[in-house]
Design a protein around this motif. Structure first.
Motif, mmCIF file in Angstrom:
data_model
loop_
_atom_site.group_PDB
_atom_site.id
_atom_site.type_symbol
_atom_site.label_atom_id
_atom_site.label_comp_id
_atom_site.label_asym_id
_atom_site.label_seq_id
_atom_site.Cartn_x
_atom_site.Cartn_y
_atom_site.Cartn_z
ATOM 1 N N LEU A 182 0.847 -1.162 -0.070
ATOM 2 C CA LEU A 182 0.017 -0.056 0.275
ATOM 3 C C LEU A 182 0.844 1.402 -0.059
ATOM 4 C CD1 LEU A 182 -2.788 -1.018 2.615
ATOM 5 C CD2 LEU A 182 -2.938 -0.796 0.232
ATOM 6 N N PRO A 183 0.417 2.404 -0.344
ATOM 7 C CA PRO A 183 1.108 3.667 -0.454
ATOM 8 C C PRO A 183 1.221 4.124 1.131
ATOM 9 C CG PRO A 183 -1.235 4.112 -0.867
ATOM 10 C CD PRO A 183 -1.211 2.425 -0.735
ATOM 11 N N ILE A 184 2.282 4.634 1.455
ATOM 12 C CA ILE A 184 2.520 5.527 2.785
ATOM 13 C C ILE A 184 1.604 6.452 2.744
ATOM 14 C CG2 ILE A 184 4.446 6.717 4.063
ATOM 15 C CD1 ILE A 184 5.004 3.645 3.828
ATOM 16 N N PRO A 185 0.865 6.952 3.845
ATOM 17 C CA PRO A 185 -0.173 7.745 3.857
ATOM 18 C C PRO A 185 0.522 8.928 3.288
ATOM 19 C CG PRO A 185 -0.425 6.225 5.516
ATOM 20 C CD PRO A 185 0.819 5.753 5.002
ATOM 21 N N GLN A 186 -0.170 9.881 2.678
ATOM 22 C CA GLN A 186 0.535 11.037 2.083
ATOM 23 C C GLN A 186 0.505 12.170 3.333
ATOM 24 O OE1 GLN A 186 1.758 11.884 -0.739
ATOM 25 N NE2 GLN A 186 2.562 13.862 0.277
ATOM 26 N N ASN A 187 -0.286 11.899 4.586
ATOM 27 C CA ASN A 187 -0.466 12.676 5.547
ATOM 28 C C ASN A 187 0.812 12.572 6.240
ATOM 29 O OD1 ASN A 187 -3.133 12.647 4.781
ATOM 30 N ND2 ASN A 187 -3.842 13.329 6.321
ATOM 31 N N GLU A 188 1.369 11.277 6.368
ATOM 32 C CA GLU A 188 2.660 11.110 7.364
ATOM 33 C C GLU A 188 3.800 11.446 6.390
ATOM 34 O OE1 GLU A 188 3.023 9.866 10.034
ATOM 35 O OE2 GLU A 188 0.991 9.414 10.663
ATOM 36 N N ILE A 189 3.647 11.396 5.109
ATOM 37 C CA ILE A 189 4.943 12.115 4.484
ATOM 38 C C ILE A 189 5.133 13.592 4.695
ATOM 39 C CG2 ILE A 189 5.903 12.373 2.242
ATOM 40 C CD1 ILE A 189 5.059 9.633 1.308
ATOM 41 N N ASN A 190 3.737 14.163 4.721
ATOM 42 C CA ASN A 190 3.759 15.640 4.897
ATOM 43 C C ASN A 190 4.373 15.966 6.121
ATOM 44 O OD1 ASN A 190 2.409 15.871 2.295
ATOM 45 N ND2 ASN A 190 0.497 16.013 3.176
ATOM 46 N N ARG A 191 4.098 15.248 7.234
ATOM 47 C CA ARG A 191 4.510 15.323 8.481
ATOM 48 C C ARG A 191 6.057 15.064 8.796
ATOM 49 N NH1 ARG A 191 0.098 15.766 12.417
ATOM 50 N NH2 ARG A 191 -1.855 15.704 11.376
ATOM 51 N N PRO A 220 8.957 14.523 6.366
ATOM 52 C CA PRO A 220 9.825 14.350 5.208
ATOM 53 C C PRO A 220 10.691 13.233 4.843
ATOM 54 C CG PRO A 220 9.566 16.702 5.940
ATOM 55 C CD PRO A 220 8.987 15.699 6.920
ATOM 56 N N GLN A 221 10.968 12.553 5.848
ATOM 57 C CA GLN A 221 12.064 11.586 5.580
ATOM 58 C C GLN A 221 11.669 10.097 5.247
ATOM 59 O OE1 GLN A 221 15.735 11.393 7.082
ATOM 60 N NE2 GLN A 221 15.412 12.430 9.314
ATOM 61 N N LEU A 222 10.125 10.168 5.244
ATOM 62 C CA LEU A 222 9.425 9.075 4.842
ATOM 63 C C LEU A 222 9.512 8.819 3.169
ATOM 64 C CD1 LEU A 222 6.479 8.669 7.120
ATOM 65 C CD2 LEU A 222 8.450 7.259 7.110
ATOM 66 N N GLU A 223 10.099 7.889 2.542
ATOM 67 C CA GLU A 223 10.156 7.644 1.117
ATOM 68 C C GLU A 223 8.892 6.862 0.982
ATOM 69 O OE1 GLU A 223 13.617 6.338 -0.319
ATOM 70 O OE2 GLU A 223 14.937 7.861 0.543
ATOM 71 N N GLN A 224 7.941 7.294 -0.118
ATOM 72 C CA GLN A 224 6.868 6.611 -0.887
ATOM 73 C C GLN A 224 7.392 5.476 -1.192
ATOM 74 O OE1 GLN A 224 3.780 5.457 -0.761
ATOM 75 N NE2 GLN A 224 3.166 7.946 -0.854
ATOM 76 N N ASN A 225 6.450 4.519 -1.404
ATOM 77 C CA ASN A 225 6.623 3.195 -1.948
ATOM 78 C C ASN A 225 6.519 3.393 -3.621
ATOM 79 O OD1 ASN A 225 7.127 1.266 0.061
ATOM 80 N ND2 ASN A 225 4.927 0.998 0.291
ATOM 81 N N PRO A 226 7.365 2.582 -4.393
ATOM 82 C CA PRO A 226 7.415 2.733 -5.853
ATOM 83 C C PRO A 226 5.951 2.361 -6.206
ATOM 84 C CG PRO A 226 9.173 1.312 -5.115
ATOM 85 C CD PRO A 226 8.187 1.533 -3.694
ATOM 86 N N GLY A 227 5.476 3.328 -7.222
ATOM 87 C CA GLY A 227 4.371 2.938 -8.277
ATOM 88 C C GLY A 227 3.054 3.848 -7.490
ATOM 89 N N TYR A 228 3.687 5.042 -6.666
ATOM 90 C CA TYR A 228 2.515 5.705 -5.935
ATOM 91 C C TYR A 228 2.994 7.138 -6.241
ATOM 92 C CZ TYR A 228 0.412 1.640 -4.092
ATOM 93 O OH TYR A 228 -0.395 0.326 -3.946
#
Length: 495
Positions: A476-485, A487-495
């Motif tokens: 699943l995608p890393i929730p965009q809310n978490e990435i916004n909070r 920035p060290q989190l990298e999104q999973n490929p394909g999203y």
């Protein structure tokens, strides 16, 4: 590691301290010295904190219901049903980064982990009103629960931040931490479960409602069997060892003679059960069954969610598996249109039926976290992967015998690949609506092939459904809310 070293080493865990999440899901205020010294200073208070960790199962939407969406609706087992666009995304295997169910699951699971961390951290320091045996059991249960929650995180999202201590700071440099690798998360899960297995008892006495509600050695070994199979580099020797530890446990796990009794509402905490989410009904009930059950049972007439798929029904029919089909699926004519089963009112539609008592949003239907049949089939999988085909088939046949099906055929056993597919199909028929199917497809590396071969027809336009899945849909995608909070989190490929 000895029990004493486990307890003494708990406070030495030194990975990340915290993670930003939504304010109403995860309280990021640091636990002050006054709070830690005064609020959790007795055995009674620690036991209450541990109860709070278990309560996360009942209060967390992912464990109440969404795990079925993530596993069964997302796969070839069930359609979304209902009218929720975010659940339709799971059905179409096209989940967006802003899907609120993804964000809520992520946040709620981390909230449960934070509760487990508190018990693990405080237990060695408490002296009042606690015996050493109780201390060990409390730590063991909290370690198991933390491992279980991380298992659900890593299955759904891959590598995630490992947080192994209570949050003591809101300094962004400390709480905004990157993802650990999936291998690192699995290693921590296995370490926690190995430690838990040493600390936990086989049973807590003669009360099944307690033994099936709390983590035990059997639960730790059962989860270890599943973890060693699901991790990126499976260890099937370990799967076999831990599955055998469950099967031969002094707790005396046995298959129920009657498959339907697992779900009829009158036999929870039974001899096949290893661990269950406990619901008492009323204000301690579950709302999940009301979402699934037909008007004749639920008492309402709105379109229900989690509709069994044509592919699943055909799988039962092709196998001649009437026992498990009737225990899993109930057909009923409905006052709405269903795009797969009938494009006109009063068409007969199947309903998810393993939870059978709606009780006005306050059901007392328990939910199995772990049960023996799953572990027996994990043993069969391990034996097959280790080249012991006859022994693997014997385990599968023990599951088939209960539901009056013949033994596997010579074609099923002609080689390891054929038997692997037979075991996967047996798991599907045995465990539908129990949140296992997506994991199985991913573990068997058949997710893309099987989903692309699903032959669904949308009756609204008479067009085939294109499940345009790829390997990146496994996570699943890393929730965009978490990435916004963070920035060290990298999104999973394909999203």
């Amino acid at each position: 590691m000895t029990k004493k070293n486990i307890i003494n080493g708990i406070l030495g865990l030194s990975l990340a301290f915290g993670l930003f999440s939504c304010d109403d899901q995860l309280d990021l205020r640091p636990i002050s010295q006054e709070t830690t010294e005064n609020a959790y200073s007795t055995g009674t208070q620690l036991e209450a904190a541990l109860t709070g960790v278990y309560e996360s199962f009942q209060s967390n939407d992912y464990y109440v219901w969404d795990k079925i969406i993530f596993q069964d609706v997302r796969s070839d087992n069930y359609y979304a049903g209902g009218d929720n666009p975010e659940i339709f995304e799971f059905d179409a295997v096209d989940v967006s980064t802003t899907n609120s169910r993804v964000f809520n699951a992520w946040s709620s699971i981390y909230n449960a982990i934070s509760k487990a961390n508190l018990v693990i951290e405080r237990a060695p320091q408490i002296q009042e009103g606690i015996t050493e045996n109780q201390r060990e059991e409390y730590i063991g249960q909290a370690l198991f629960l933390r491992a279980y929650h991380y298992y659900n995180l890593v299955k759904n999202w891959g590598g995630v931040p490992l947080i192994l201590e209570t949050i003591k700071s809101t300094d962004p440099s400390e709480v905004r931490i990157p993802r650990n690798s999936a291998e690192e998360v699995y290693a921590q899960i296995i370490a926690d479960l190995n430690d838990a297995e040493l600390l936990l008892p086989d049973t807590y006495g003669n009360d099944a409602s307690i033994n099936k509600a709390r983590a035990t050695k059997g639960a730790a070994n059962a989860l270890l069997a599943k973890v060693h199979a699901q991790k990126p580099n499976p260890d099937y020797e370990a799967v076999l060892s831990h599955a055998n530890a469950v099967i031969n446990s002094p707790a005396g796990y046995e298959l129920l003679d009657n498959y339907d009794q697992l779900f009829d509402g009158n036999n929870y905490n039974n001899k096949e059960s290893i661990l269950e989410i406990q619901y008492l009904g009323s204000d301690e009930g579950t709302w999940g069954p009301q979402m699934h059950l037909p008007p004749s049972i639920s008492g309402d007439t709105w379109r229900k969610f989690v509709t069994p798929s044509k592919d699943l029904v055909e799988a039962y029919n092709e196998e001649g598996d009437e026992v498990r089909k009737n225990a899993t699926i109930l057909f009923e004519a409905v006052p709405w249109i269903d795009e797969y089963w009938g494009n006109e009112i009063n068409s007969e539609v199947p309903f998810a039926y393993k939870w059978r008592n709606a009780s006005g949003w306050a059901s007392a239907d328990n939910d199995y976290i772990l049960r023996l049949a799953d572990i027996i089939l994990m043993k069969a999988e391990a034996l097959n992967e280790l080249g012991q085909l006859d022994a693997a088939a014997a385990e599968v046949n023990s599951i088939r015998e209960r539901v009056d099906l013949p033994e596997l055929t010579a074609d099923d056993m002609q080689n390891g690949d054929a038997l692997r597919r037979a075991i996967l199909e047996e798991r599907r028929l045995e465990l539908a609506q129990e949140a296992n199917r997506w994991d199985d497809l991913v573990r068997y590396d058949l997710m893309v092939q099987i989903m692309k071969n699903v032959d669904d027809l949308d009756l609204r336009n008479n067009q085939p459904v294109d499940y345009n899945v790829s390997e990146t849909d496994a996570l699943l995608p890393i929730p965009q809310n978490e990435i916004n909070r963070n920035p060290q989190l990298e999104q999973n490929p394909g999203y």
